[in-house]
Design a protein around this motif. Structure first.
Motif, short mmCIF file in Angstrom:
data_model
loop_
_atom_site.label_atom_id
_atom_site.label_comp_id
_atom_site.label_asym_id
_atom_site.label_seq_id
_atom_site.Cartn_x
_atom_site.Cartn_y
_atom_site.Cartn_z
N VAL A 1 103.04 -6.48 79.61
CA VAL A 1 102.01 -5.66 79.23
C VAL A 1 102.43 -7.48 78.04
O VAL A 1 103.03 -7.64 77.16
CB VAL A 1 102.10 -4.47 78.54
CG1 VAL A 1 100.41 -4.66 77.71
CG2 VAL A 1 102.19 -3.53 79.18
N LEU A 2 101.20 -8.22 78.30
CA LEU A 2 100.21 -8.84 77.44
C LEU A 2 98.89 -8.74 76.77
O LEU A 2 98.28 -8.31 76.90
CB LEU A 2 99.77 -10.49 78.19
CG LEU A 2 101.13 -10.99 79.83
CD1 LEU A 2 99.92 -12.13 80.13
CD2 LEU A 2 102.02 -11.22 78.93
N TYR A 3 99.89 -8.80 75.51
CA TYR A 3 98.56 -7.75 74.24
C TYR A 3 98.51 -8.77 73.08
O TYR A 3 99.10 -9.92 72.47
CB TYR A 3 98.99 -7.46 73.77
CG TYR A 3 100.71 -6.81 73.27
CD1 TYR A 3 100.30 -6.63 71.60
CD2 TYR A 3 101.56 -6.78 73.51
CE1 TYR A 3 101.15 -7.17 70.97
CE2 TYR A 3 102.85 -6.43 73.12
CZ TYR A 3 102.40 -6.84 71.92
OH TYR A 3 103.46 -6.65 70.87
N GLY B 1 98.32 0.11 61.17
CA GLY B 1 99.80 -0.81 60.63
C GLY B 1 100.64 -1.19 61.59
O GLY B 1 99.55 -1.88 62.60
N GLN B 2 102.07 -1.91 60.77
CA GLN B 2 102.07 -2.90 62.00
C GLN B 2 103.30 -2.71 62.93
O GLN B 2 103.36 -3.22 63.78
CB GLN B 2 103.11 -4.20 60.59
CG GLN B 2 102.08 -4.59 59.91
CD GLN B 2 103.66 -5.47 58.86
OE1 GLN B 2 104.35 -4.58 58.13
NE2 GLN B 2 103.41 -6.35 58.76
N ASP B 3 103.16 -1.19 63.25
CA ASP B 3 104.07 -0.53 63.49
C ASP B 3 103.01 -0.33 64.85
O ASP B 3 103.31 0.39 65.68
CB ASP B 3 105.01 0.58 63.75
CG ASP B 3 106.25 1.00 64.56
OD1 ASP B 3 106.45 0.11 65.75
OD2 ASP B 3 106.19 1.98 64.96
N TYR B 4 101.93 -0.56 65.25
CA TYR B 4 101.10 -0.52 66.36
C TYR B 4 101.61 -0.79 67.94
O TYR B 4 100.70 0.05 68.63
CB TYR B 4 99.59 -1.61 66.41
CG TYR B 4 99.77 -3.15 66.51
CD1 TYR B 4 100.23 -2.98 67.75
CD2 TYR B 4 100.64 -4.03 65.14
CE1 TYR B 4 100.33 -5.17 67.68
CE2 TYR B 4 100.52 -5.45 66.06
CZ TYR B 4 100.64 -5.43 67.00
OH TYR B 4 100.58 -7.05 67.15
N ILE C 1 100.43 0.72 72.10
CA ILE C 1 100.75 -0.02 73.45
C ILE C 1 101.07 0.83 74.09
O ILE C 1 100.95 0.89 75.01
CB ILE C 1 100.69 -0.98 72.73
CG1 ILE C 1 99.82 -1.70 71.90
CG2 ILE C 1 101.31 -1.81 74.72
CD1 ILE C 1 100.45 -3.71 72.35
N VAL C 2 102.67 1.13 73.79
CA VAL C 2 104.01 1.66 74.80
C VAL C 2 103.25 3.46 74.75
O VAL C 2 103.03 3.60 76.42
CB VAL C 2 104.46 1.81 73.77
CG1 VAL C 2 105.87 2.76 74.28
CG2 VAL C 2 105.31 0.67 73.90
N ILE D 1 92.58 2.60 75.55
CA ILE D 1 92.71 3.27 75.11
C ILE D 1 93.13 2.83 73.71
O ILE D 1 92.91 3.10 72.71
CB ILE D 1 93.71 3.70 76.00
CG1 ILE D 1 94.26 4.45 76.85
CG2 ILE D 1 94.89 4.37 74.59
CD1 ILE D 1 95.36 5.03 77.33
N VAL D 2 93.37 0.71 74.04
CA VAL D 2 93.55 0.30 73.28
C VAL D 2 92.89 -0.80 72.60
O VAL D 2 92.61 -0.87 71.45
CB VAL D 2 94.81 -0.50 73.76
CG1 VAL D 2 96.05 0.42 74.25
CG2 VAL D 2 94.52 -1.65 74.67
N GLU D 3 91.70 -1.12 73.15
CA GLU D 3 90.71 -2.14 72.46
C GLU D 3 89.73 -1.36 71.36
O GLU D 3 89.62 -2.07 70.73
CB GLU D 3 89.71 -2.69 73.49
CG GLU D 3 90.68 -3.25 74.75
CD GLU D 3 89.22 -4.67 75.21
OE1 GLU D 3 88.32 -3.96 75.36
OE2 GLU D 3 90.22 -5.49 75.72
#
Length: 276
Positions: free
Chosen positions: A100-102, A117-120, A125-126, A164-166
């Protein structure tokens, strides 16, 4: 100076203390943002995370010591999801590896910090990739996953994950399916079937080639027959006689010994008797 100790003037002590406090203040009030990073400013006493202004860019910044800066990497990053366990359309378990490239969307990273937060990576993503993969793979058979539909599956996983992520301030650049692992018995059966299909295609190709070659030979034979028929129709006794005379003249001019009997042949053509 008394008893060997250095005595500082009393009026210098406040200055020294002030310098020390200033140094501590400055050390707590500066931050450096490295290349490929941005900083999210958190104002402790005035509103928390700053989202109305662009994040802090690369370089040196002075920040009030009671505020905080959270640094985010906004370069493209890669997540390798290995051995994701999913079910095909007929209920068989399949293992799938994907890259996965993000990257966070730089201008809206403040909202990302505020909401995820920083653990996004682990919170957004996962789960999104795994959910999309299960949804997409469940529409296909193992054979399609193993051979013909891999590109389509990869594109569908990307599109579903992107949805989902955008909206959560993350830019999804690509999802690459690296490997699909099937149960050994299923893999063997699929490979055997593909081999049989390949042999069948090769056999059909040979049949088509043989048919075309036969057709070519028929056309050539028909052409030769037509040519012979046309040639036969165009020949008559007078043409044959003239050709015979031309051949007789050429033979008579040959240095080899021969006997020519004029008018002795069929149709009045000469008979040529050569010595051996």
């Amino acid at each position: 100076m008394s008893n060997g100790q250095l005595q500082l003037p009393k009026n210098l002590m406040p200055i020294i203390i002030g310098v020390i406090i200033l140094v501590i203040f400055l050390s707590k009030s500066t931050t450096t943002i490295n290349s490929g990073e941005v900083g999210v400013l958190y104002k402790t006493f005035s509103g928390g995370v700053v989202t109305e202004e662009p994040p802090l860019g690369e370089g040196f910044h002075i920040v009030a010591p009671w505020n905080k800066v959270f640094v985010y990497n906004v370069r493209q990053q890669e997540l390798l999801e290995k051995s994701m366990s999913v079910l095909s359309s007929n209920g068989l378990e399949i293992k799938l590896d994907a890259s996965v490239l993000y990257q966070p969307t730089a201008n809206t990273v403040g909202f990302l910090h505020q909401t995820r937060g920083q653990d996004y990576l682990n919170s957004v993503i996962v789960p999104a990739v795994r959910s999309a993969t299960r949804s997409v793979v469940g529409r296909y058979t193992p054979e399609q996953l193993y051979s013909t539909k891999r590109d389509a599956i990869q594109a569908e996983i990307y599109e579903e994950t992107k949805k989902i992520v955008e909206p959560q301030y993350i830019q999804l650049n690509a999802i690459l399916v690296r490997d699909v692992t099937l149960p050994p018995t299923i893999k063997t059966a699929i490979e055997s079937k593909l081999k049989q299909e390949q042999e069948s295609l090769e056999y059909e190709f040979r049949l088509v080639t043989a048919a075309k070659e036969a057709e070519k030979q028929i056309i050539e034979a028909k052409g030769k027959a037509d040519a012979n028929r046309i040639l036969s129709a165009s020949l008559n006794d007078q043409i044959l006689r003239d050709k015979g005379i031309e051949a007789t003249i050429k033979l008579s001019e040959s240095p080899n010994s021969k006997v020519i009997v004029i008018g002795g042949g069929k149709g009045g053509l000469p008979i040529i008797l050569g010595n051996q």
